[in-house]
Design an enzyme around this catalytic site. Structure first.
Site, short mmCIF file in Angstrom:
data_model
loop_
_atom_site.label_atom_id
_atom_site.label_comp_id
_atom_site.label_asym_id
_atom_site.label_seq_id
_atom_site.Cartn_x
_atom_site.Cartn_y
_atom_site.Cartn_z
N ARG A 169 0.84 -1.21 0.00
CA ARG A 169 0.00 0.00 0.00
C ARG A 169 0.87 1.26 0.00
O ARG A 169 0.47 2.29 -0.53
CB ARG A 169 -0.94 0.00 1.21
CG ARG A 169 -2.12 -0.95 1.04
CD ARG A 169 -3.17 -0.73 2.11
NE ARG A 169 -2.70 -1.07 3.44
CZ ARG A 169 -2.61 -2.31 3.92
NH1 ARG A 169 -2.97 -3.32 3.17
NH2 ARG A 169 -2.18 -2.55 5.14
N TYR A 220 0.21 4.51 -2.34
CA TYR A 220 0.07 5.89 -1.88
C TYR A 220 1.06 6.81 -2.58
O TYR A 220 0.73 7.93 -2.94
CB TYR A 220 0.26 5.98 -0.35
CG TYR A 220 -0.75 5.16 0.43
CD1 TYR A 220 -2.05 4.98 -0.06
CD2 TYR A 220 -0.42 4.55 1.64
CE1 TYR A 220 -2.97 4.21 0.64
CE2 TYR A 220 -1.35 3.79 2.34
CZ TYR A 220 -2.60 3.62 1.83
OH TYR A 220 -3.52 2.86 2.52
N TYR A 269 -12.65 10.23 0.55
CA TYR A 269 -13.82 10.04 1.42
C TYR A 269 -13.46 10.38 2.87
O TYR A 269 -12.30 10.32 3.26
CB TYR A 269 -14.38 8.61 1.29
CG TYR A 269 -13.62 7.55 2.05
CD1 TYR A 269 -12.55 6.89 1.47
CD2 TYR A 269 -13.99 7.21 3.35
CE1 TYR A 269 -11.85 5.92 2.17
CE2 TYR A 269 -13.30 6.23 4.06
CZ TYR A 269 -12.23 5.61 3.46
OH TYR A 269 -11.55 4.66 4.17
N VAL A 297 -7.33 12.80 7.62
CA VAL A 297 -7.44 11.92 8.78
C VAL A 297 -7.13 10.48 8.38
O VAL A 297 -7.85 9.89 7.57
CB VAL A 297 -8.86 12.04 9.40
CG1 VAL A 297 -9.08 11.00 10.48
CG2 VAL A 297 -9.06 13.43 9.97
N SER A 338 -14.13 -1.06 9.22
CA SER A 338 -14.42 -1.29 10.65
C SER A 338 -13.50 -0.44 11.53
O SER A 338 -12.30 -0.36 11.29
CB SER A 338 -14.18 -2.76 11.02
OG SER A 338 -14.80 -3.63 10.12
N1 SAM Z 1 -10.02 9.58 5.82
C1 SAM Z 1 -10.98 8.63 6.38
C2 SAM Z 1 -11.91 9.37 7.34
O1 SAM Z 1 -11.78 10.60 7.44
O2 SAM Z 1 -12.77 8.75 7.95
C3 SAM Z 1 -10.26 7.47 7.04
C4 SAM Z 1 -9.43 6.66 6.09
S1 SAM Z 1 -8.52 5.36 6.86
C5 SAM Z 1 -7.40 4.94 5.61
C6 SAM Z 1 -9.57 3.97 6.84
C7 SAM Z 1 -10.11 3.65 8.23
O3 SAM Z 1 -11.10 4.62 8.58
C8 SAM Z 1 -10.83 2.32 8.35
O4 SAM Z 1 -9.95 1.24 8.55
C9 SAM Z 1 -11.73 2.55 9.54
O5 SAM Z 1 -11.03 2.47 10.77
C10 SAM Z 1 -12.15 4.01 9.31
N2 SAM Z 1 -13.36 4.05 8.48
C11 SAM Z 1 -13.46 4.26 7.16
N3 SAM Z 1 -14.74 4.19 6.77
C12 SAM Z 1 -15.47 3.91 7.87
C13 SAM Z 1 -16.85 3.72 8.13
N4 SAM Z 1 -17.74 3.76 7.16
N5 SAM Z 1 -17.23 3.46 9.40
C14 SAM Z 1 -16.34 3.39 10.42
N6 SAM Z 1 -15.03 3.57 10.24
C15 SAM Z 1 -14.59 3.83 8.98
#
Ligand code: SAM
Length: 260
Positions: free
Chosen positions: A64, A68, A90, A95, A232
């Site tokens: 990964r 990136y 998204y 974050v 998750s």
């Molecule tokens: N930039 C994203 C944000 O602002 O939420 C986070 C990206 S990060 C690479 C991916 C992680 O975000 C996942 O492994 C999970 O911990 C969290 N995540 C992303 N989508 C989610 C969702 N629909 N519900 C809960 N946690 C989520």
């Protein structure tokens, strides 16, 4: 001269994007996107037909980290060619997302205008859906594998949020899921701090308005039995009730009894 704005699109389709992020997308020469599903991609391409998904840079046969880096170089190249570029990520673009920060850093170093607009992150949805106020007890957030592999110490009086729990211990950076054995090791590591019976929560915010949030509460010991995925997030509620700290109070001329 080219420029870059990294915007967040929120978690839930269409409704959680800010007005300013939407207008940057509409006015861009080209929009690169990392979005959770094809429906979200087609929604962004309706806002700007010059939409290019970066999802196809992910693949199981490479790290990964490489993906990136490719995201960053794809974005930087278009800015250098003079385009008004938007990176649409998204959630919140800054974050738990390395590529947007890195693209902005590289472009600023080269003298280009590059900045970020905040978005609604998964954690923002989590606070709303689980009714957790991070200010009530304090709240610590970690990337799950980083917590396992690096020196950190957990505050057992506050909430702990583990991002990417679905990849916990997945050190090859090539797979999109972790194994039962890695989750067992994660549980055993967490027993440094928490009893196996401590209740934890798996949270998944819905990406589409037709879906419901997953909010599953269970004892820490059951984590390896759970189906986890790329969206998750795990919440570990505080182990202890808040306690006044005599030392801290002393600095303010207070005692536990006088403050109560
Ligand atoms: N930039 C994203 C944000 O602002 O939420 C986070 C990206 S990060 C690479 C991916 C992680 O975000 C996942 O492994 C999970 O911990 C969290 N995540 C992303 N989508 C989610 C969702 N629909 N519900 C809960 N946690 C989520």
């Amino acid at each position: 001269k080219g420029s870059l704005v990294c915007v967040g699109t929120g978690i839930q389709l269409a409704g959680q994007i800010t007005l300013i992020a939407k207008s940057y997308i509409e006015e861009a020469d080209i929009v690169f996107g990392v979005l959770p599903d094809p429906v979200a991609e087609s929604w962004i391409s309706e806002l700007n037909s010059n939409f290019v998904s970066l999802q196809n840079l992910y693949s199981e046969d490479r790290s990964r980290k490489e993906t990136y880096k490719d995201m960053v170089s794809t974005i930087v190249k278009e800015v250098k060619s003079g385009k008004k570029v938007v990176g649409a990520f998204y959630g919140h673009p800054g974050v738990f997302a390395w590529a947007p920060h890195e693209a902005i850093r590289q472009l600023r170093a080269l003298g280009y205008e590059a900045f970020m607009e905040p978005g609604i992150s998964a954690e923002d949805c989590l606070f709303a859906d689980l009714g957790i106020d991070p200010g009530a007890r304090g709240c610590q957030g970690y990337e799950a594998t980083q917590l396992l592999f690096y020196k950190h110490s957990l505050d057992l009086y506050s909430y702990v949020i583990l991002w990417q729990i679905g990849l916990a211990g997945e050190w090859t950076l090539q797979s999109f899921s972790t194994s039962r054995s890695n989750l067992e090791k994660t549980v055993s590591y967490l027993t440094r701090w928490y009893p196996l019976s401590h209740e934890v929560i798996i949270y998944e915010a819905p990406f589409l308005p037709t879906q419901e949030a997953r909010i599953e509460r269970f004892p820490l010991s059951s984590l390896p039995d759970k189906e986890l995925n790329m969206s998750s997030t795990m919440v570990i509620p505080p182990l202890y009730e808040l306690e006044l700290d005599e030392e801290g109070l002393k600095h303010f001329g207070l005692t536990v009894d006088s403050y109560k």
